[in-house]
Design a protein around this motif. Structure first.
Motif, PDB file in Angstrom:
ATOM      1  N   MET A  94      26.724 -25.405 -97.930  1.00 32.66           N
ATOM      2  CA  MET A  94      25.856 -25.226 -99.092  1.00 32.66           C
ATOM      3  C   MET A  94      25.999 -26.439 -99.998  1.00 32.66           C
ATOM      4  N   ASP A  95      24.887 -26.924-100.519  1.00 35.92           N
ATOM      5  CA  ASP A  95      24.922 -28.065-101.427  1.00 35.92           C
ATOM      6  C   ASP A  95      25.800 -27.768-102.635  1.00 35.92           C
ATOM      7  N   THR A  98      32.278 -26.738-101.999  1.00 39.66           N
ATOM      8  CA  THR A  98      33.345 -27.198-101.109  1.00 39.66           C
ATOM      9  C   THR A  98      33.952 -25.988-100.401  1.00 39.66           C
ATOM     10  N   TYR A  99      34.675 -26.275 -99.318  1.00 34.71           N
ATOM     11  CA  TYR A  99      35.276 -25.208 -98.516  1.00 34.71           C
ATOM     12  C   TYR A  99      36.720 -25.573 -98.208  1.00 34.71           C
ATOM     13  N   ARG A 100      37.619 -24.643 -98.503  1.00 39.18           N
ATOM     14  CA  ARG A 100      39.034 -24.859 -98.197  1.00 39.18           C
ATOM     15  C   ARG A 100      39.724 -23.507 -98.048  1.00 39.18           C
ATOM     16  N   ASP A 101      40.488 -23.369 -96.974  1.00 38.56           N
ATOM     17  CA  ASP A 101      41.283 -22.162 -96.727  1.00 38.56           C
ATOM     18  C   ASP A 101      40.460 -20.875 -96.802  1.00 38.56           C
ATOM     19  N   GLY A 102      39.238 -20.932 -96.283  1.00 37.67           N
ATOM     20  CA  GLY A 102      38.383 -19.746 -96.246  1.00 37.67           C
ATOM     21  C   GLY A 102      37.558 -19.511 -97.484  1.00 37.67           C
ATOM     22  N   VAL A 103      37.753 -20.328 -98.515  1.00 42.02           N
ATOM     23  CA  VAL A 103      37.082 -20.096 -99.804  1.00 42.02           C
ATOM     24  C   VAL A 103      36.020 -21.174-100.038  1.00 42.02           C
ATOM     25  N   HIS A 104      34.795 -20.724-100.282  1.00 46.09           N
ATOM     26  CA  HIS A 104      33.716 -21.607-100.712  1.00 46.09           C
ATOM     27  C   HIS A 104      33.812 -21.703-102.230  1.00 46.09           C
ATOM     28  N   ASP A 105      33.891 -22.932-102.742  1.00 43.66           N
ATOM     29  CA  ASP A 105      34.116 -23.144-104.172  1.00 43.66           C
ATOM     30  C   ASP A 105      32.920 -23.855-104.781  1.00 43.66           C
ATOM     31  N   ALA A 106      32.235 -23.140-105.668  1.00 40.18           N
ATOM     32  CA  ALA A 106      31.089 -23.693-106.386  1.00 40.18           C
ATOM     33  C   ALA A 106      31.454 -23.889-107.852  1.00 40.18           C
ATOM     34  N   GLY A 107      32.687 -24.286-108.105  1.00 36.69           N
ATOM     35  CA  GLY A 107      33.158 -24.474-109.476  1.00 36.69           C
ATOM     36  C   GLY A 107      33.684 -23.176-110.038  1.00 36.69           C
TER      37      GLY A 107
END
Length: 127
Positions: A94-95, A98-107
């Motif tokens: 997704m624009d 970010t993705y790390r350790d199973g978590v999509h982080d949109a802030g």
């Protein structure tokens, strides 16, 4: 007319193997089983609602979210606990996310997706 305003609702998930689903939803996700006396239907307590798990030949055919849990700030901790229990996470591009350790982080908004043993898509977020 109020129609459904103020009425309780429940999420409902189809599975092929009720015993396997019971192990996953009880042991892996840690949900409290409230009722299993309705001919193979399981009812779990999840927050202020219920999750109904029932046998169906159409289990896992939905390609969208089946259930979503609002986990607040606990979403990262819960994802880590699920990873420790062997849960594999989905990764979606997704624009601006970010993705790390199973978590999509949109802030300020975090999202986690994973599947139950039948392929039903389960979703956690920080809302």
């Amino acid at each position: 007319m109020t129609l459904l305003t103020g009425k309780s609702s429940s999420a409902i998930v189809a599975v092929t193997d009720i015993e396997r689903a019971k192990r996953f939803y009880s042991d892996v996700l840690g949900l409290q089983l409230l009722d299993d006396g309705m001919e193979g239907v399981l009812v779990y307590k999840t927050g202020a609602t219920h999750l109904v798990v029932y046998p169906s030949d159409f289990a896992g055919t939905n390609q969208a979210n089946a259930v979503v849990w609002d986990c607040g700030a606990d979403v990262v901790t819960i994802a880590a606990e699920l990873a420790g229990k062997g849960v594999a996470f989905e990764h979606y591009e997704m624009d601006g996310v970010t993705y790390r350790d199973g978590v999509h982080d949109a802030g300020s908004f975090k999202m986690v997706w994973f599947k139950d043993p039948d392929g039903n898509i389960l979703h956690l977020n920080s809302a």
